[in-house]
Write a protein that holds these residues in place. Structure first.
Motif, PDB file in Angstrom:
ATOM      1  N   LEU A 149     -40.856 -59.656 -41.554  1.00  0.00           N
ATOM      2  CA  LEU A 149     -39.865 -58.625 -41.277  1.00  0.00           C
ATOM      3  C   LEU A 149     -39.693 -58.415 -39.789  1.00  0.00           C
ATOM      4  CD1 LEU A 149     -41.016 -55.777 -43.707  1.00  0.00           C
ATOM      5  CD2 LEU A 149     -39.196 -57.431 -44.090  1.00  0.00           C
ATOM      6  N   VAL A 150     -38.483 -57.999 -39.401  1.00  0.00           N
ATOM      7  CA  VAL A 150     -38.224 -57.480 -38.063  1.00  0.00           C
ATOM      8  C   VAL A 150     -37.861 -56.020 -38.266  1.00  0.00           C
ATOM      9  CG1 VAL A 150     -36.775 -57.600 -36.015  1.00  0.00           C
ATOM     10  CG2 VAL A 150     -37.333 -59.682 -37.242  1.00  0.00           C
ATOM     11  N   SER A 151     -38.562 -55.116 -37.604  1.00  0.00           N
ATOM     12  CA  SER A 151     -38.303 -53.699 -37.797  1.00  0.00           C
ATOM     13  C   SER A 151     -38.646 -52.909 -36.541  1.00  0.00           C
ATOM     14  CB  SER A 151     -39.141 -53.168 -38.962  1.00  0.00           C
ATOM     15  OG  SER A 151     -38.916 -51.791 -39.148  1.00  0.00           O
ATOM     16  N   SER A 152     -37.879 -51.864 -36.315  1.00  0.00           N
ATOM     17  CA  SER A 152     -38.206 -50.959 -35.206  1.00  0.00           C
ATOM     18  C   SER A 152     -39.228 -49.916 -35.641  1.00  0.00           C
ATOM     19  CB  SER A 152     -36.938 -50.263 -34.704  1.00  0.00           C
ATOM     20  OG  SER A 152     -36.359 -49.497 -35.731  1.00  0.00           O
ATOM     21  N   THR A 187     -46.001 -61.248 -44.858  1.00  0.00           N
ATOM     22  CA  THR A 187     -47.126 -61.803 -44.114  1.00  0.00           C
ATOM     23  C   THR A 187     -47.207 -61.275 -42.687  1.00  0.00           C
ATOM     24  OG1 THR A 187     -45.804 -63.721 -43.472  1.00  0.00           O
ATOM     25  CG2 THR A 187     -47.148 -63.926 -45.466  1.00  0.00           C
ATOM     26  N   ARG A 188     -46.070 -60.775 -42.168  1.00  0.00           N
ATOM     27  CA  ARG A 188     -46.085 -60.276 -40.793  1.00  0.00           C
ATOM     28  C   ARG A 188     -44.878 -59.368 -40.569  1.00  0.00           C
ATOM     29  NH1 ARG A 188     -46.347 -63.883 -35.276  1.00  0.00           N
ATOM     30  NH2 ARG A 188     -46.557 -62.120 -33.885  1.00  0.00           N
ATOM     31  N   VAL A 189     -45.067 -58.327 -39.738  1.00  0.00           N
ATOM     32  CA  VAL A 189     -43.976 -57.450 -39.327  1.00  0.00           C
ATOM     33  C   VAL A 189     -43.857 -57.562 -37.810  1.00  0.00           C
ATOM     34  CG1 VAL A 189     -43.104 -55.096 -39.228  1.00  0.00           C
ATOM     35  CG2 VAL A 189     -44.364 -55.868 -41.243  1.00  0.00           C
ATOM     36  N   ARG A 226     -43.522 -53.195 -45.148  1.00  0.00           N
ATOM     37  CA  ARG A 226     -44.837 -53.583 -44.612  1.00  0.00           C
ATOM     38  C   ARG A 226     -45.916 -53.549 -45.688  1.00  0.00           C
ATOM     39  NH1 ARG A 226     -47.877 -53.809 -40.426  1.00  0.00           N
ATOM     40  NH2 ARG A 226     -46.667 -53.036 -38.726  1.00  0.00           N
ATOM     41  N   PHE A 227     -45.748 -52.700 -46.672  1.00  0.00           N
ATOM     42  CA  PHE A 227     -46.791 -52.493 -47.668  1.00  0.00           C
ATOM     43  C   PHE A 227     -46.701 -53.445 -48.860  1.00  0.00           C
ATOM     44  CE2 PHE A 227     -46.145 -48.545 -45.333  1.00  0.00           C
ATOM     45  CZ  PHE A 227     -47.416 -48.386 -44.799  1.00  0.00           C
ATOM     46  N   SER A 228     -45.767 -54.385 -48.804  1.00  0.00           N
ATOM     47  CA  SER A 228     -45.663 -55.379 -49.873  1.00  0.00           C
ATOM     48  C   SER A 228     -46.706 -56.472 -49.668  1.00  0.00           C
ATOM     49  CB  SER A 228     -44.271 -56.013 -49.870  1.00  0.00           C
ATOM     50  OG  SER A 228     -44.244 -57.120 -50.747  1.00  0.00           O
ATOM     51  N   SER A 246     -35.552 -50.037 -46.369  1.00  0.00           N
ATOM     52  CA  SER A 246     -34.809 -49.573 -47.546  1.00  0.00           C
ATOM     53  C   SER A 246     -35.431 -50.084 -48.849  1.00  0.00           C
ATOM     54  CB  SER A 246     -33.356 -50.035 -47.468  1.00  0.00           C
ATOM     55  OG  SER A 246     -33.288 -51.436 -47.630  1.00  0.00           O
ATOM     56  N   LEU A 247     -35.052 -49.445 -49.934  1.00  0.00           N
ATOM     57  CA  LEU A 247     -35.497 -49.907 -51.245  1.00  0.00           C
ATOM     58  C   LEU A 247     -34.869 -51.253 -51.585  1.00  0.00           C
ATOM     59  CD1 LEU A 247     -35.405 -46.563 -53.266  1.00  0.00           C
ATOM     60  CD2 LEU A 247     -37.400 -47.763 -52.368  1.00  0.00           C
ATOM     61  N   SER A 248     -33.662 -51.499 -51.090  1.00  0.00           N
ATOM     62  CA  SER A 248     -33.009 -52.801 -51.320  1.00  0.00           C
ATOM     63  C   SER A 248     -33.796 -53.930 -50.662  1.00  0.00           C
ATOM     64  CB  SER A 248     -31.583 -52.797 -50.767  1.00  0.00           C
ATOM     65  OG  SER A 248     -30.804 -51.842 -51.424  1.00  0.00           O
ATOM     66  N   SER A 249     -34.271 -53.687 -49.454  1.00  0.00           N
ATOM     67  CA  SER A 249     -35.064 -54.729 -48.791  1.00  0.00           C
ATOM     68  C   SER A 249     -36.382 -54.938 -49.527  1.00  0.00           C
ATOM     69  CB  SER A 249     -35.310 -54.387 -47.321  1.00  0.00           C
ATOM     70  OG  SER A 249     -36.127 -53.253 -47.191  1.00  0.00           O
ATOM     71  N   ARG A 250     -36.940 -53.869 -50.064  1.00  0.00           N
ATOM     72  CA  ARG A 250     -38.189 -53.987 -50.824  1.00  0.00           C
ATOM     73  C   ARG A 250     -37.979 -54.844 -52.070  1.00  0.00           C
ATOM     74  NH1 ARG A 250     -42.307 -54.835 -52.912  1.00  0.00           N
ATOM     75  NH2 ARG A 250     -44.096 -53.483 -53.157  1.00  0.00           N
TER      76      ARG A 250
END
Length: 80
Positions: free
Chosen positions: A34-37, A50-52, A44-46, A15-19
């Motif tokens: 981050l933890v993401s499915s 450092t890791r997803v 990821r693009f920030s 989400s934009l909020s997480s960004r």
């Protein structure tokens, strides 16, 4: 002796909020993961991420998601 800022593990990166949270934490000197499915989530693009860590979707597989987060957090808690 300088103390290292805490490592932050965000549970969502699409989400934009997480960004916005990633940017604020990163500018504050925190290390962000981050933890993401979704392997290509927006966060990821920030430059501050450092890791997803990939995990099952929390809505579709809550037990699998929780197990993945516990596994990710284990190295952090075992260092104390």
């Amino acid at each position: 002796m300088t103390t290292q800022k805490p490592k932050i593990l965000l549970s969502e990166g699409s989400s934009l909020s997480s960004r916005e949270a990633i940017t604020a934490l990163g500018l504050g000197g925190h290390r962000v993961e981050l933890v993401s499915s979704n392997p290509i989530c927006l966060g990821r693009f920030s430059r501050f991420v450092t890791r997803v860590h990939q995990a099952p979707a929390s809505g579709a597989d809550p037990d699998g998601y929780l197990a993945a987060v516990i596994e990710i957090a284990k190295p952090v808690t075992s260092m104390r």
